[in-house]
Write a protein that holds these residues in place. Structure first.
Motif, PDB file in Angstrom:
ATOM      1  N   UNK A   1      42.674  23.103 -20.000  1.00 51.84           N
ATOM      2  CA  UNK A   1      41.450  23.142 -19.190  1.00 51.84           C
ATOM      3  C   UNK A   1      40.920  24.561 -19.100  1.00 51.84           C
ATOM      4  N   UNK A   2      41.817  25.518 -18.940  1.00 52.71           N
ATOM      5  CA  UNK A   2      41.368  26.908 -18.820  1.00 52.71           C
ATOM      6  C   UNK A   2      40.684  27.365 -20.110  1.00 52.71           C
ATOM      7  N   UNK A   3      41.192  26.913 -21.245  1.00 48.81           N
ATOM      8  CA  UNK A   3      40.563  27.243 -22.524  1.00 48.81           C
ATOM      9  C   UNK A   3      39.167  26.661 -22.619  1.00 48.81           C
TER      10      UNK A   3
ATOM     11  N   UNK B   1      35.681  28.765 -22.797  1.00 47.63           N
ATOM     12  CA  UNK B   1      34.743  28.526 -23.897  1.00 47.63           C
ATOM     13  C   UNK B   1      33.339  28.269 -23.352  1.00 47.63           C
ATOM     14  N   UNK B   2      33.247  27.503 -22.265  1.00 45.29           N
ATOM     15  CA  UNK B   2      31.945  27.183 -21.675  1.00 45.29           C
ATOM     16  C   UNK B   2      31.238  28.451 -21.200  1.00 45.29           C
ATOM     17  N   UNK B   3      31.992  29.373 -20.617  1.00 39.93           N
ATOM     18  CA  UNK B   3      31.401  30.589 -20.051  1.00 39.93           C
ATOM     19  C   UNK B   3      31.138  31.677 -21.096  1.00 39.93           C
ATOM     20  N   UNK B   4      31.759  31.554 -22.256  1.00 40.93           N
ATOM     21  CA  UNK B   4      31.641  32.584 -23.289  1.00 40.93           C
ATOM     22  C   UNK B   4      30.241  32.565 -23.897  1.00 40.93           C
ATOM     23  N   UNK B   5      29.602  33.723 -24.029  1.00 36.29           N
ATOM     24  CA  UNK B   5      28.278  33.750 -24.661  1.00 36.29           C
ATOM     25  C   UNK B   5      28.411  33.481 -26.165  1.00 36.29           C
ATOM     26  N   UNK B   6      27.341  32.988 -26.791  1.00 36.96           N
ATOM     27  CA  UNK B   6      27.398  32.733 -28.232  1.00 36.96           C
ATOM     28  C   UNK B   6      27.696  34.026 -29.002  1.00 36.96           C
ATOM     29  N   UNK B   7      28.435  33.893 -30.080  1.00 38.96           N
ATOM     30  CA  UNK B   7      28.776  35.060 -30.897  1.00 38.96           C
ATOM     31  C   UNK B   7      27.537  35.560 -31.638  1.00 38.96           C
ATOM     32  N   UNK B   8      27.632  36.755 -32.163  1.00 42.81           N
ATOM     33  CA  UNK B   8      26.529  37.323 -32.946  1.00 42.81           C
ATOM     34  C   UNK B   8      26.245  36.441 -34.164  1.00 42.81           C
ATOM     35  N   UNK B   9      27.299  35.920 -34.774  1.00 45.94           N
ATOM     36  CA  UNK B   9      27.135  35.047 -35.943  1.00 45.94           C
ATOM     37  C   UNK B   9      26.385  33.771 -35.560  1.00 45.94           C
ATOM     38  N   UNK B  10      26.741  33.186 -34.423  1.00 48.75           N
ATOM     39  CA  UNK B  10      26.073  31.962 -33.969  1.00 48.75           C
ATOM     40  C   UNK B  10      24.603  32.231 -33.638  1.00 48.75           C
ATOM     41  N   UNK B  11      24.336  33.374 -33.013  1.00 45.72           N
ATOM     42  CA  UNK B  11      22.939  33.716 -32.704  1.00 45.72           C
ATOM     43  C   UNK B  11      22.140  33.910 -33.988  1.00 45.72           C
ATOM     44  N   UNK B  12      22.748  34.558 -34.970  1.00 39.65           N
ATOM     45  CA  UNK B  12      22.083  34.764 -36.264  1.00 39.65           C
ATOM     46  C   UNK B  12      21.845  33.429 -36.965  1.00 39.65           C
ATOM     47  N   UNK B  13      22.824  32.530 -36.878  1.00 38.91           N
ATOM     48  CA  UNK B  13      22.648  31.197 -37.456  1.00 38.91           C
ATOM     49  C   UNK B  13      21.461  30.474 -36.820  1.00 38.91           C
ATOM     50  N   UNK B  14      21.311  30.602 -35.510  1.00 44.52           N
ATOM     51  CA  UNK B  14      20.179  29.966 -34.823  1.00 44.52           C
ATOM     52  C   UNK B  14      18.849  30.521 -35.323  1.00 44.52           C
ATOM     53  N   UNK B  15      18.776  31.840 -35.471  1.00 49.35           N
ATOM     54  CA  UNK B  15      17.550  32.468 -35.982  1.00 49.35           C
ATOM     55  C   UNK B  15      17.258  31.999 -37.406  1.00 49.35           C
ATOM     56  N   UNK B  16      18.297  32.009 -38.238  1.00 47.54           N
ATOM     57  CA  UNK B  16      18.126  31.571 -39.625  1.00 47.54           C
ATOM     58  C   UNK B  16      17.723  30.102 -39.693  1.00 47.54           C
ATOM     59  N   UNK B  17      18.327  29.285 -38.860  1.00 48.12           N
ATOM     60  CA  UNK B  17      18.018  27.854 -38.867  1.00 48.12           C
ATOM     61  C   UNK B  17      16.542  27.625 -38.547  1.00 48.12           C
ATOM     62  N   UNK B  18      16.025  28.355 -37.581  1.00 48.74           N
ATOM     63  CA  UNK B  18      14.596  28.215 -37.249  1.00 48.74           C
ATOM     64  C   UNK B  18      13.720  28.636 -38.428  1.00 48.74           C
ATOM     65  N   UNK B  19      14.084  29.738 -39.074  1.00 48.21           N
ATOM     66  CA  UNK B  19      13.297  30.231 -40.212  1.00 48.21           C
ATOM     67  C   UNK B  19      13.401  29.270 -41.398  1.00 48.21           C
ATOM     68  N   UNK B  20      14.613  28.773 -41.653  1.00 49.97           N
ATOM     69  CA  UNK B  20      14.824  27.815 -42.746  1.00 49.97           C
ATOM     70  C   UNK B  20      13.986  26.565 -42.508  1.00 49.97           C
ATOM     71  N   UNK B  21      13.989  26.067 -41.281  1.00 50.34           N
ATOM     72  CA  UNK B  21      13.219  24.861 -40.974  1.00 50.34           C
ATOM     73  C   UNK B  21      11.724  25.104 -41.170  1.00 50.34           C
ATOM     74  N   UNK B  22      11.256  26.281 -40.790  1.00 52.36           N
ATOM     75  CA  UNK B  22       9.836  26.604 -40.957  1.00 52.36           C
ATOM     76  C   UNK B  22       9.458  26.628 -42.441  1.00 52.36           C
TER      77      UNK B  22
END
Length: 125
Positions: A50-52, A56-77
């Motif tokens: 449960x503690x894990x 995980x819920x409180x942890x902010x998204x990693x730099x890689x995940x944030x970059x993936x989100x940006x790329x995903x938006x650009x790829x979709x466009x």
């Protein structure tokens, strides 16, 4: 009847064992179903702490995940602008022309996760 002599009962000595799952997938599953089932029970069933989960819920998204989100938006466009005809190689070329350096495998992974496929748009026969 189970080995402990009690049929259909759970508890100490029961035949049920925790399922082993990678933490990321397990935590995503728990988040999706926390309105339906207790978090503690799902963690126990998935062999996660449960503690894990709460860390995980409180942890902010990693730099890689944030970059993936940006790329995903650009790829979709780019994919949308092509009428759905651009696949991984053409999207890669378009991103390169924009000065965005990214590998084709990453583009393919993101396209797959979004359900995007290149190819000829349906004909209007």
């Amino acid at each position: 009847m189970s080995e402990n002599g009690r049929e259909g009962q759970q508890g100490p000595g029961s035949d049920l064992e925790a399922v082993q799952i990678d933490p990321q997938s397990g935590y995503e599953f728990i988040t999706a179903h926390e309105a339906d089932f207790p978090v503690a029970a799902m963690c126990r069933a998935l062999g996660l702490s449960r503690s894990g989960y709460y860390s995980w819920v409180r942890r902010p998204p990693s730099a890689h995940a944030r970059r993936d989100d940006e790329l995903a938006r650009r790829i979709h466009a780019i994919w949308s602008a092509s009428g759905g005809s651009y696949g991984r190689p053409r999207i890669h070329a378009a991103l390169q022309q924009e000065g965005i350096r990214v590998g084709q495998k990453r583009i393919g992974r993101l396209m797959k996760s979004m359900g995007l496929r290149g190819g000829s748009p349906p004909s209007d026969r």
